[in-house]
Design a protein around this motif. Structure first.
Motif, mmCIF file in Angstrom:
data_model
loop_
_atom_site.group_PDB
_atom_site.id
_atom_site.type_symbol
_atom_site.label_atom_id
_atom_site.label_comp_id
_atom_site.label_asym_id
_atom_site.label_seq_id
_atom_site.Cartn_x
_atom_site.Cartn_y
_atom_site.Cartn_z
ATOM 1 N N GLY A 159 -23.847 -12.976 37.376
ATOM 2 C CA GLY A 159 -23.048 -12.423 36.293
ATOM 3 C C GLY A 159 -23.652 -11.235 35.581
ATOM 4 O O GLY A 159 -23.472 -11.080 34.377
ATOM 5 N N ALA A 160 -24.365 -10.388 36.302
ATOM 6 C CA ALA A 160 -24.976 -9.212 35.682
ATOM 7 C C ALA A 160 -23.891 -8.219 35.271
ATOM 8 O O ALA A 160 -22.999 -7.904 36.048
ATOM 9 C CB ALA A 160 -25.948 -8.551 36.650
ATOM 10 N N ASP A 161 -23.940 -7.781 34.018
ATOM 11 C CA ASP A 161 -22.975 -6.795 33.526
ATOM 12 C C ASP A 161 -23.249 -5.440 34.147
ATOM 13 O O ASP A 161 -24.396 -5.065 34.393
ATOM 14 C CB ASP A 161 -23.053 -6.686 31.997
ATOM 15 C CG ASP A 161 -22.553 -7.936 31.295
ATOM 16 O OD1 ASP A 161 -21.668 -8.614 31.863
ATOM 17 O OD2 ASP A 161 -23.061 -8.236 30.204
ATOM 18 N N GLU A 162 -22.174 -4.694 34.370
ATOM 19 C CA GLU A 162 -22.271 -3.367 34.981
ATOM 20 C C GLU A 162 -23.142 -2.449 34.119
ATOM 21 O O GLU A 162 -23.155 -2.546 32.894
ATOM 22 C CB GLU A 162 -20.857 -2.780 35.098
ATOM 23 C CG GLU A 162 -20.753 -1.635 36.053
ATOM 24 C CD GLU A 162 -19.306 -1.209 36.269
ATOM 25 O OE1 GLU A 162 -19.105 -0.020 36.499
ATOM 26 O OE2 GLU A 162 -18.424 -2.059 36.196
ATOM 27 N N ASN A 163 -23.865 -1.563 34.758
ATOM 28 C CA ASN A 163 -24.715 -0.560 34.099
ATOM 29 C C ASN A 163 -25.857 -1.170 33.282
ATOM 30 O O ASN A 163 -26.277 -0.605 32.288
ATOM 31 C CB ASN A 163 -23.888 0.384 33.216
ATOM 32 C CG ASN A 163 -22.896 1.179 34.030
ATOM 33 O OD1 ASN A 163 -23.189 1.600 35.142
ATOM 34 N ND2 ASN A 163 -21.695 1.355 33.492
ATOM 35 N N THR A 164 -26.341 -2.316 33.687
ATOM 36 C CA THR A 164 -27.504 -2.910 33.029
ATOM 37 C C THR A 164 -28.660 -2.917 34.023
ATOM 38 O O THR A 164 -28.471 -2.682 35.216
ATOM 39 C CB THR A 164 -27.220 -4.368 32.592
ATOM 40 O OG1 THR A 164 -26.976 -5.153 33.762
ATOM 41 C CG2 THR A 164 -26.027 -4.447 31.655
ATOM 42 N N SER A 165 -29.844 -3.209 33.531
ATOM 43 C CA SER A 165 -30.995 -3.283 34.438
ATOM 44 C C SER A 165 -30.813 -4.428 35.440
ATOM 45 O O SER A 165 -31.234 -4.308 36.587
ATOM 46 C CB SER A 165 -32.295 -3.441 33.650
ATOM 47 O OG SER A 165 -32.255 -4.611 32.856
ATOM 48 N N ASP A 166 -30.153 -5.503 35.022
ATOM 49 C CA ASP A 166 -29.881 -6.612 35.951
ATOM 50 C C ASP A 166 -28.961 -6.160 37.076
ATOM 51 O O ASP A 166 -29.165 -6.512 38.239
ATOM 52 C CB ASP A 166 -29.243 -7.799 35.221
ATOM 53 C CG ASP A 166 -30.215 -8.519 34.300
ATOM 54 O OD1 ASP A 166 -31.425 -8.174 34.307
ATOM 55 O OD2 ASP A 166 -29.762 -9.430 33.578
ATOM 56 N N ALA A 167 -27.949 -5.367 36.761
ATOM 57 C CA ALA A 167 -27.018 -4.864 37.785
ATOM 58 C C ALA A 167 -27.735 -3.909 38.735
ATOM 59 O O ALA A 167 -27.505 -3.943 39.949
ATOM 60 C CB ALA A 167 -25.824 -4.182 37.132
ATOM 61 N N ARG A 168 -28.618 -3.071 38.211
ATOM 62 C CA ARG A 168 -29.384 -2.148 39.063
ATOM 63 C C ARG A 168 -30.333 -2.933 39.971
ATOM 64 O O ARG A 168 -30.493 -2.608 41.141
ATOM 65 C CB ARG A 168 -30.141 -1.125 38.220
ATOM 66 C CG ARG A 168 -29.218 -0.088 37.578
ATOM 67 C CD ARG A 168 -29.983 1.054 36.931
ATOM 68 N NE ARG A 168 -30.875 0.634 35.867
ATOM 69 C CZ ARG A 168 -30.509 0.400 34.601
ATOM 70 N NH1 ARG A 168 -29.244 0.549 34.256
ATOM 71 N NH2 ARG A 168 -31.387 0.037 33.703
ATOM 72 N N TYR A 169 -30.942 -3.967 39.424
ATOM 73 C CA TYR A 169 -31.792 -4.844 40.241
ATOM 74 C C TYR A 169 -30.970 -5.471 41.364
ATOM 75 O O TYR A 169 -31.381 -5.477 42.523
ATOM 76 C CB TYR A 169 -32.418 -5.935 39.361
ATOM 77 C CG TYR A 169 -33.010 -7.072 40.158
ATOM 78 C CD1 TYR A 169 -34.294 -6.992 40.683
ATOM 79 C CD2 TYR A 169 -32.262 -8.233 40.397
ATOM 80 C CE1 TYR A 169 -34.834 -8.032 41.424
ATOM 81 C CE2 TYR A 169 -32.793 -9.276 41.141
ATOM 82 C CZ TYR A 169 -34.069 -9.167 41.644
ATOM 83 O OH TYR A 169 -34.595 -10.201 42.386
ATOM 84 N N ASN A 170 -29.785 -6.018 41.030
ATOM 85 C CA ASN A 170 -28.929 -6.646 42.040
ATOM 86 C C ASN A 170 -28.543 -5.663 43.135
ATOM 87 O O ASN A 170 -28.515 -6.025 44.314
ATOM 88 C CB ASN A 170 -27.676 -7.239 41.404
ATOM 89 C CG ASN A 170 -27.935 -8.564 40.713
ATOM 90 O OD1 ASN A 170 -29.035 -9.117 40.802
ATOM 91 N ND2 ASN A 170 -26.934 -9.066 40.030
ATOM 92 N N LEU A 171 -28.254 -4.421 42.771
ATOM 93 C CA LEU A 171 -27.892 -3.408 43.758
ATOM 94 C C LEU A 171 -29.077 -3.123 44.689
ATOM 95 O O LEU A 171 -28.922 -3.091 45.916
ATOM 96 C CB LEU A 171 -27.425 -2.127 43.072
ATOM 97 C CG LEU A 171 -27.010 -0.993 43.992
ATOM 98 C CD1 LEU A 171 -25.813 -1.399 44.859
ATOM 99 C CD2 LEU A 171 -26.667 0.245 43.170
ATOM 100 N N ALA A 172 -30.261 -2.946 44.122
ATOM 101 C CA ALA A 172 -31.460 -2.701 44.944
ATOM 102 C C ALA A 172 -31.756 -3.913 45.821
ATOM 103 O O ALA A 172 -32.104 -3.765 46.996
ATOM 104 C CB ALA A 172 -32.655 -2.386 44.037
ATOM 105 N N HIS A 173 -31.581 -5.082 45.282
ATOM 106 C CA HIS A 173 -31.802 -6.331 46.018
ATOM 107 C C HIS A 173 -30.859 -6.403 47.219
ATOM 108 O O HIS A 173 -31.273 -6.686 48.339
ATOM 109 C CB HIS A 173 -31.584 -7.510 45.064
ATOM 110 C CG HIS A 173 -31.883 -8.845 45.650
ATOM 111 N ND1 HIS A 173 -30.990 -9.520 46.445
ATOM 112 C CD2 HIS A 173 -32.982 -9.637 45.536
ATOM 113 C CE1 HIS A 173 -31.528 -10.677 46.802
ATOM 114 N NE2 HIS A 173 -32.730 -10.772 46.276
#
Length: 127
Positions: free
Chosen positions: A61-75
């Protein structure tokens, strides 16, 4: 796309996380972490695995444009390689393709999987 560790001792119906918990690699990484020897060792797992200091999984449930979302994309971009590896191996050895079934007892099926992994690595190394 070389496979450096695999475990073919569980039947296909066993959940990936249960196979992982019973694996020698999981135990080695946990021991190394507890003993402070694991600097720089991480694995990437999908959301079916628990987050551990040595096992990185996506944030739910990472919100868009957050560090969690960027991590998920790299992951996700990094994990694509293992999915590609599985695809190449299944194409090369049709007996392990999704719609095929190894109609052998578990011991023989495990040996076939081990042989497929070894032959896949040989093919990758020899291009």
């Amino acid at each position: 796309m070389e496979i450096i560790h695999f475990n073919a001792t569980f039947p296909g119906s066993t959940h990936d996380a249960a196979v992982w918990q019973g694996s020698s690699l999981s135990q080695l990484l946990e021991t190394n972490y507890v003993n402070g020897v694991s600097a720089g060792e991480w694995l990437l797992g999908d959301s079916g695995y628990a987050q551990l200091p040595w096992l990185m999984t996506p944030y739910a449930g990472a919100d868009e444009n957050t560090s969690d979302a960027r991590y998920n994309l790299a992951h996700t971009k990094t994990r694509v390689l293992i999915e590609k590896c599985f695809g190449v191996m299944k194409t090369r050895f049709r007996c392990i393709h999704k719609h095929r079934t190894l109609l052998y007892d578990p011991v023989k099926a495990s040996k076939i999987i081990a042989a497929v992994v070894v032959l896949h690595n040989v093919a990758i190394k020899r291009n």
